[in-house]
Structure formats: C-alpha cells, structure tokens
Enzyme design. Structure first.
Site, PDB file in Angstrom:
ATOM      1  N   LYS A  21       0.872  -1.186   0.000  1.00  0.00           N
ATOM      2  CA  LYS A  21       0.000   0.000   0.000  1.00  0.00           C
ATOM      3  C   LYS A  21       0.905   1.230   0.000  1.00  0.00           C
ATOM      4  CE  LYS A  21      -4.300   1.154   2.295  1.00  0.00           C
ATOM      5  NZ  LYS A  21      -5.145   1.379   1.136  1.00  0.00           N
TER       6      LYS A  21
HETATM    7  N1  PMP Z   1      -7.835  -2.504  -3.027  1.00  0.00           N
HETATM    8  C1  PMP Z   1      -7.288  -1.284  -2.920  1.00  0.00           C
HETATM    9  C2  PMP Z   1      -6.621  -0.699  -4.092  1.00  0.00           C
HETATM   10  C3  PMP Z   1      -7.350  -0.582  -1.705  1.00  0.00           C
HETATM   11  O1  PMP Z   1      -6.817   0.632  -1.583  1.00  0.00           O
HETATM   12  C4  PMP Z   1      -8.016  -1.169  -0.601  1.00  0.00           C
HETATM   13  C5  PMP Z   1      -8.103  -0.430   0.698  1.00  0.00           C
HETATM   14  N2  PMP Z   1      -6.980  -0.661   1.495  1.00  0.00           N
HETATM   15  C6  PMP Z   1      -8.561  -2.446  -0.764  1.00  0.00           C
HETATM   16  C7  PMP Z   1      -8.458  -3.082  -1.990  1.00  0.00           C
HETATM   17  C8  PMP Z   1      -9.239  -3.135   0.375  1.00  0.00           C
HETATM   18  O2  PMP Z   1      -8.290  -3.491   1.354  1.00  0.00           O
HETATM   19  P1  PMP Z   1      -8.671  -3.677   2.870  1.00  0.00           P
HETATM   20  O3  PMP Z   1      -9.828  -4.594   2.908  1.00  0.00           O
HETATM   21  O4  PMP Z   1      -7.459  -4.268   3.472  1.00  0.00           O
HETATM   22  O5  PMP Z   1      -9.013  -2.335   3.408  1.00  0.00           O
END
Ligand code: PMP
Length: 295
Positions: A153
């Site tokens: 991320k």
């Molecule tokens: N895909 C992307 C590109 C994201 O930014 C997020 C948010 N973090 C998610 C999927 C979902 O991830 P999570 O369930 O860990 O928040």
C-alpha cells in the site's frame, strides 16, 4: 473535517496536536510518492473500543515498508498499542485510522533512513456511502505488477485510484472497476470486488490486486455461511451474467453494487448471499471479532 484544534496525532514517538505538526517541503514522499500507509477502523463494541484486525493491518504496513526499502522501527504490536492510546487521547471509538510512514529530505531516487511514522484518526462514515452503487468499467487499468509491488500500500499507487474514481464520477457513476494489465477484472480504486452467480461468489486471485483484509474476512464469513467462493480471472463481460455484486474494503466495508455500466443486477439485494455476507461483516466488526457467540 479531519481534525479540530484539539485533535492529537502520533508523530515519531510523541503525541502532538495535529494543527501544530508540520512536514518538510523537501521530503521524498511528497515529491516521488515513496511512502506507505494503512487504512484501519476501530469500532465501539460491547467489550470497549476494538481495532478490527489491527495485527493484519500493521503486518501489511511492514510488508509495504519492506517492499519499498523503508526501515519501519516500530513492531506491529507497538503500533497497535500506540493506536489504542491515540484513540483514547482523542476520545474516539468508531474511528478511521490512518498510519502513514513517510520519508524525510531526499531528492535522489533512493530511500533514506529519515523515516517518519504518523498515525491519525478521525470519524468517517462509510467511504462509498450506504446506498447501492453505480459502477463503471474504468478506462484505466491497475498498475503493472512488474512496475511496482501491487500488494504493497504505497502512497504513489493512489494516483491510479484517483484517476479512476474521478473518471467514474465525471461520467455520473459512484465508483470505478479496473481491469488488470491482461484485461481481467481486478478491483476498485480502494476496494476489492466480488460478484455472485447462482449463490456462489467470484473474485480476482491475488497477483494484480491489493490483498484486502476485508476480502480475507469475506472468505472467512462465506465459509461460515457455507457460501462457496472462487478466485478466478474473468473478463468484465462476465459480470453481465451475474446476479449481484459488491465492493469490500476497510473504509467502504461491504457495499452492494446495483449497476455495472448499463447492466442492473437482477437479484434483489436482500435476497442475495452477498447481503448475508454484508450483514455478518457488520456484526463481526461491531462486536469483538473473537466473540463468535454473537455471529
Ligand atoms: N484494493 C485497494 C486498491 C485498496 O486501496 C483497498 C483499501 N486498502 C482495498 C483493496 C481493500 O483493502 P482492505 O480490505 O485491506 O481495506
């Protein structure tokens, strides 16, 4: 909107007022997007304030930092403890938590040992709202996994997300759905995507998408509900045969999709297995996740 005169943030070992914290103009994160972050939620549960899957989020922050050659000095456990303190200092229970690891002065294309950790929290409604969404197929694709670490991320990756969401909103949709470099459905700009067909859920495999913590929770919940989930590459056209669909992510939680391009999902949302997953997710986060007695 995100902070008041009283809001406290954690910045490099100290709790300071948000309005008094400042960031250097020459830091590498601002110029080149080399920083890593998380999006976490805490909930007011019968056991008190609980950060949902804090360990998973902070472990992913470590993974992201490692991929970007950033030395993150705090352990996941320390970060979790700091976050609980932060929530307490701000008197917050239901909160969105944003840890960001950013780098100090460096205009070269190499990382620096000047690493800053900031954790902020604010009260934030569901990122994509409460209403069923109108989603469009984006003209943008997710980044090439050979160009960057898509499972990390990273701050800079979100320029792709901003482009996709902006395009969708300009065209009268609520959100975008992006394909991967091979034209298969990948994910939304900030959430993972699932569709439902004959009671079964389908989603993209890992490789071109963020490994969502909510996505993993959906897998757990589906197993408990005896709902089958298949990870598989599929083209956008396949969605036109689906009964229902949803996005899931920490900020958005589980949110139903009413329409993809001009196609309206035929199944009444409340009659779908997706809706059962949404309801169970709500209960899981609002009660302590380990208290299976409530689920
Ligand atoms: N895909 C992307 C590109 C994201 O930014 C997020 C948010 N973090 C998610 C999927 C979902 O991830 P999570 O369930 O860990 O928040």
């Amino acid at each position: 909107m995100y902070y008041t005169d009283e809001t406290v943030v954690f910045l490099n070992g100290e709790f300071v007022k948000a309005k008094e914290a400042n960031v250097g103009l020459y830091n590498q994160t601002m110029h080149y997007g080399n920083g890593v972050f998380e999006g976490i939620r805490s909930y007011d549960t019968p056991d008190g304030t609980r950060i949902f899957k804090a360990k998973e989020h902070y472990d992913r922050l470590h993974y992201s930092a490692q991929m970007m050659h950033i030395d993150l000095k705090y352990s996941s456990e320390e970060l979790e403890n700091i976050t609980y303190q932060l929530l307490e200092k701000n008197g917050m229970k239901d909160a969105y938590i944003r840890p960001l690891v950013y780098l100090g002065e460096n205009m070269s294309l190499t990382p620096t040992n000047d690493v800053y950790v900031v954790i902020m929290a604010w009260e934030w409604g569901k990122y994509l709202g409460d209403n069923m969404l109108k989603v469009m197929l984006s003209s943008y694709q997710r980044p090439n996994p050979k160009a960057c670490h898509v499972q990390a991320k990273v701050v800079g990756h979100y320029t792709n997300s901003i482009l996709a969401t902006t395009e969708a909103k300009q065209k009268g949709f609520n959100e975008a759905l992006l394909t991967d470099i091979n034209g298969f459905v990948a994910e939304g700009p900030g959430a993972n995507f699932f569709y439902e067909k004959d009671g079964k859920l389908f989603t993209a495999p890992l490789g071109n998408i963020l490994s969502g913590i909510t996505r993993a929770t959906v897998f757990e919940i589906a197993r408990e509900l005896d709902v089958e989930v298949e990870e598989r590459f599929f083209k956008p056209e396949e969605i036109y045969t689906a009964d229902a669909a949803f996005f899931c992510g920490t900020a958005a939680e589980v949110i139903g999709i009413a329409q993809f391009n001009e196609y309206k999902f035929p199944l009444n949302w409340e009659d779908s297995n997706s809706y059962m997953v949404q309801r169970k997710y709500k209960r899981r986060v609002a009660f302590n996740e380990y208290k299976n007695v409530y689920l």
